[in-house]
Each structure stands twice: as C-alpha cells, then as structure tokens.
Enzyme design. Structure first.
Site, PDB file in Angstrom:
ATOM      1  N   LYS A   1      10.552   1.019  -8.748  1.00 59.72           N
ATOM      2  CA  LYS A   1      11.232   0.936  -7.497  1.00 59.72           C
ATOM      3  C   LYS A   1      12.752   0.677  -7.754  1.00 59.72           C
ATOM      4  O   LYS A   1      13.193   0.480  -8.833  1.00 59.72           O
ATOM      5  CB  LYS A   1      10.650  -0.002  -6.544  1.00 59.72           C
ATOM      6  CG  LYS A   1       9.290   0.229  -6.247  1.00 59.72           C
ATOM      7  CD  LYS A   1       9.132   1.283  -5.298  1.00 59.72           C
ATOM      8  CE  LYS A   1       7.471   1.930  -5.362  1.00 59.72           C
ATOM      9  NZ  LYS A   1       6.402   1.218  -5.013  1.00 59.72           N
TER      10      LYS A   1
HETATM   11  C1  LIG Z   1       4.901   0.898  -4.277  1.00 61.92           C
HETATM   12  C2  LIG Z   1       4.470   1.137  -3.125  1.00 61.92           C
HETATM   13  C3  LIG Z   1       3.836   0.139  -2.384  1.00 61.92           C
HETATM   14  C4  LIG Z   1       3.247  -1.138  -3.041  1.00 61.92           C
HETATM   15  O1  LIG Z   1       3.934  -1.858  -3.719  1.00 61.92           O
HETATM   16  P1  LIG Z   1       3.425  -2.887  -5.009  1.00 61.92           P
HETATM   17  O2  LIG Z   1       4.507  -3.864  -5.484  1.00 61.92           O
HETATM   18  O3  LIG Z   1       3.287  -1.704  -6.212  1.00 61.92           O
HETATM   19  O4  LIG Z   1       2.246  -3.362  -4.523  1.00 61.92           O
HETATM   20  C5  LIG Z   1       3.740   0.289  -1.210  1.00 61.92           C
HETATM   21  N1  LIG Z   1       3.874   1.269  -0.533  1.00 61.92           N
HETATM   22  C6  LIG Z   1       4.376   2.361  -1.045  1.00 61.92           C
HETATM   23  C7  LIG Z   1       4.908   3.487  -0.193  1.00 61.92           C
HETATM   24  C8  LIG Z   1       4.755   2.505  -2.390  1.00 61.92           C
HETATM   25  O5  LIG Z   1       5.679   3.293  -3.035  1.00 61.92           O
END
Ligand SMILES: *Cc1c(COP(=O)(O)O)cnc(C)c1O
Length: 382
Positions: free
Chosen positions: A186
């Site tokens: 991210k």
């Molecule tokens: C990465 C992601 C999540 C979940 O986040 P985590 O920190 O990996 O639990 C939720 N929604 C979307 C669209 C994502 O890309």
C-alpha cells in the site's frame, strides 16, 4: 530486447534509515506494543486526512471488521458494495452476519457505478461501502446524497486511497468512516497495519474498545508509572491493536507520503504516455470530476480477443522478461464461497467480469527508477 538482470516485483516497500532507527529506538525503549508511538501515529494521521479521530489497528481487515461492527451492521442487514475489490471488503460484511449486495462497476474508473446504487436499496440496507479502486476516488458527493436520502451509512474502503483527494477534500474525512491499510504494497506501510478514521466520536470509541478485548484502558495506561492496573470489560472485543514497533515505521512513512505520491504519479504518467495508442492495451480511465489519484496501482486492460492470448499468458510472458505483475482483482462474486453461499454466477456483474478477466497491475512503487519504468514498457510492448 535485452532481458533485465534482476526481477522487478510489482511492488516493494520503501523502508529507509529513519524507519530502521525508530524501530531500534522503540525496541530499546522498553515499550514495544500499543503505546506512545501509536498515539503519535494516530495524531499525525488524523491531521493528514483531516478527520476528528483515528484509531490504529493490526490490519486494514481488522479495521473493516470493527468499522462495520461500530456502525451496527449485523444479521438481517444488507450492505451495498462492489464485486471488484479485495476479499476483506466483503468477507467482513459476511462475518458480521450481514448480506453483501453488489452494484457493478463502471468501465472508466472501475469504481462502483453510483447511478445504479439506488436500484439495490431495500428496507434492510444499512450501509454503502465504496472502494476507491487503485487510489481513484469514487463520486462521494453522489454516494453521500443517496445515503443521506435513505438514511444509510457510508463506510469507505480507503485501503488504496491514502493521499487521494476528491474535490479538494482528503479521503479519510469525507464519509462516515474510512478504513486504511498499511500492508507492504500500500502507499505507506507498517509491515501489517490499518487505521480507521471518522469524525464521529462514538464510532471511534467503539473501534477503540473493540480493538482490545472491550477493555477501555489499554496496557499503556495501566502499566506505566502514572497508570493503575485495574480494568473493566465493557463488552467482548478482539485483539486488533497496533504495536509501537509498527507505528515506529508508520510515523516516518507518513512523513514521506507526499514524496511517495509524487513519484507514483510521475511514473503513472510515464506509463500513460508510453502505452497510449497501443491497440491491444487500455490505459486507466478518468473520472468526470475533480480528483487527485493516489496511484496505489497502475493497471492496464489487455485486449485478450485481439491478442488471442489470455491475461495470465500475458503475465507469464512479462515474467520471462523479469517483470512482475499483480491481479487486482478477481471478481468476488465468482469466488467459490460466494457462488455457493449467495448463488452468484457469471453474467451477474458483467463489467466487473470483463475487467477482472483483462486487468493486470504493472510495477509501481517509489523505489523504482525511470529505467525500471522503461523496462516495463519495453516488456509490455514486446
Ligand atoms: C489491502 C486491502 C484491504 C485489506 O487490508 P489489510 O491491511 O491487508 O488487511 C482491504 N481492502 C482493499 C481494497 C485492499 O486492497
């Protein structure tokens, strides 16, 4: 074309000396779980997104779980969202006992088609969960207007959208609740981690309680010299708190976010220019309102009919050139559990299916060089 010597992954976190030194300081400080660094991270985060409250968690998934719970979503409720998202958005609706109701995406931004949300509202609908795909904001004014008219909550899955602006407003301070992720792919990372932001003190307090056993005083306020060791359980909660070791990384990542965003958007523009006009490739579309894209992902669609090659074959060929790629996302409604539990089938959400069969994510992260971008372009054209 000469093959790259080293494999270029689709994403890699940018961890620098500041993060490393802060983690070392944290490890040496005698306090490694939720404490002063998490508090500090929450303060800086809420300033950045412009929300009244921010609560740090062990993941974005935990954030979605608790945001839905804080909003009172439970058995008998329906939640409107997109079938074109990561598993967590929808899994957490189901695990709260509610029913996911999908609205197809539109074909430019791959975000939920706002014009079709109304059709899916029933007396059971409790919330709308827009996902800002790749960091391109959904049309929040429209979504909020529909939600207010029908007395629904707007909970944003903002996992891709840290740094995204919609008509000048930062995502995180727009809907009722927003949920961010700090997974290593991210826009900023804490290893694993997440954040819930909201202007509503009651939701924030619920998420805070639920993240730590339903106990109102976390260890930091019980074990330090000024604290008192007693505690009370307000209701049964989870163990979803963020550690100070994670916040040590996040604090410095957040300070670097604007630089990261600038690099991401510069490379995205390079890709756009280099790949425009190739008939077998469709570059990302735009939204018809003012928006700042956070470019969490740079995706292209492959014209599989013209190429006579599947998307997965295309990815395998990139890999032979030492270029990694991602798939965001396989449509949720076609996943085995969702087919079985809700009877979804191919043909139900044709735009999500069309995009899901053709999309791939090219490498995009701040540690890449312009040379890396050129290598990707050459491999894609190859
Ligand atoms: C990465 C992601 C999540 C979940 O986040 P985590 O920190 O990996 O639990 C939720 N929604 C979307 C669209 C994502 O890309």
């Amino acid at each position: 074309m000469k093959k790259r010597k080293e494999f270029l992954p689709f994403s890699r976190p940018t961890i620098e000396e500041e993060e490393i030194q802060e983690v070392i300081d944290c490890l040496r400080s005698g306090w490694i779980t939720t404490g002063p660094r998490v508090l500090n991270f929450e303060e800086e985060f809420k300033k950045y997104v412009g929300s009244g409250h921010a609560v740090a968690l062990s993941s974005g998934t935990a954030g979605l779980h608790l945001a839905y719970m804080a909003a009172g979503i439970g058995p008998g409720d329906e939640v409107i969202t997109t079938p074109f998202t990561f598993a967590a958005t929808v899994n957490m609706i189901v695990l709260n006992g509610a029913r996911p109701v999908f609205v197809d995406i539109e074909r430019e931004s791959f975000n939920i088609d706002v014009t079709r949300v109304k059709e899916k509202i029933t007396h059971r609908t409790k919330a709308v969960v827009p996902v800002h795909f790749a960091g391109q904001p959904c049309d929040m004014d429209e979504i909020l207007a529909i939600a207010r008219r029908h007395n629904l909550l707007v909970i944003e899955d903002a996992a891709h959208a840290l740094g995204t602006r919609y008509k000048g407003r930062m995502v995180g301070g727009i809907g009722d609740i927003a949920v961010f992720s700090f997974h290593p792919t991210k826009n900023i990372t804490t290893g694993e981690g997440g954040m819930v932001s909201t202007d509503n003190a009651e939701y924030a307090e619920k998420v805070r309680l639920l993240r730590f056993h339903g106990i109102s005083k976390e260890a930091w306020s019980r074990y330090r010299a000024e604290g008192s060791p007693q505690y009370e359980i307000q209701f049964p909660g989870f163990k979803y708190n963020m550690m100070d070791i994670q916040a040590a990384i996040g604090l410095h990542q957040l300070r670097k976010l604007d630089r990261f965003l600038e690099i991401r958007s510069r490379y995205a523009l390079m890709y756009n220019q280099a790949l425009a006009g190739i008939p077998e490739i469709i570059t990302p579309g735009k939204v018809p309102y003012e928006a700042n894209h956070a470019w969490h992902l740079y995706t292209i669609l492959i014209d599989i009919d013209r190429l006579r090659r599947s998307r997965d074959e295309f990815i395998a060929r990139l890999k032979e050139e030492n270029i990694g790629a991602g798939i965001h996302f396989p449509a949720i409604h076609l996943q085995p559990y969702y087919r079985k539990a809700f009877g979804f089938k191919r043909g139900d959400y044709t735009n999500a299916e069309y995009v899901s069969d053709r999309i791939l994510s090219l490498p995009l992260f701040p540690g890449m060089t312009e040379g890396d971008v050129e290598d990707v372009v050459a491999a894609v054209k190859g």
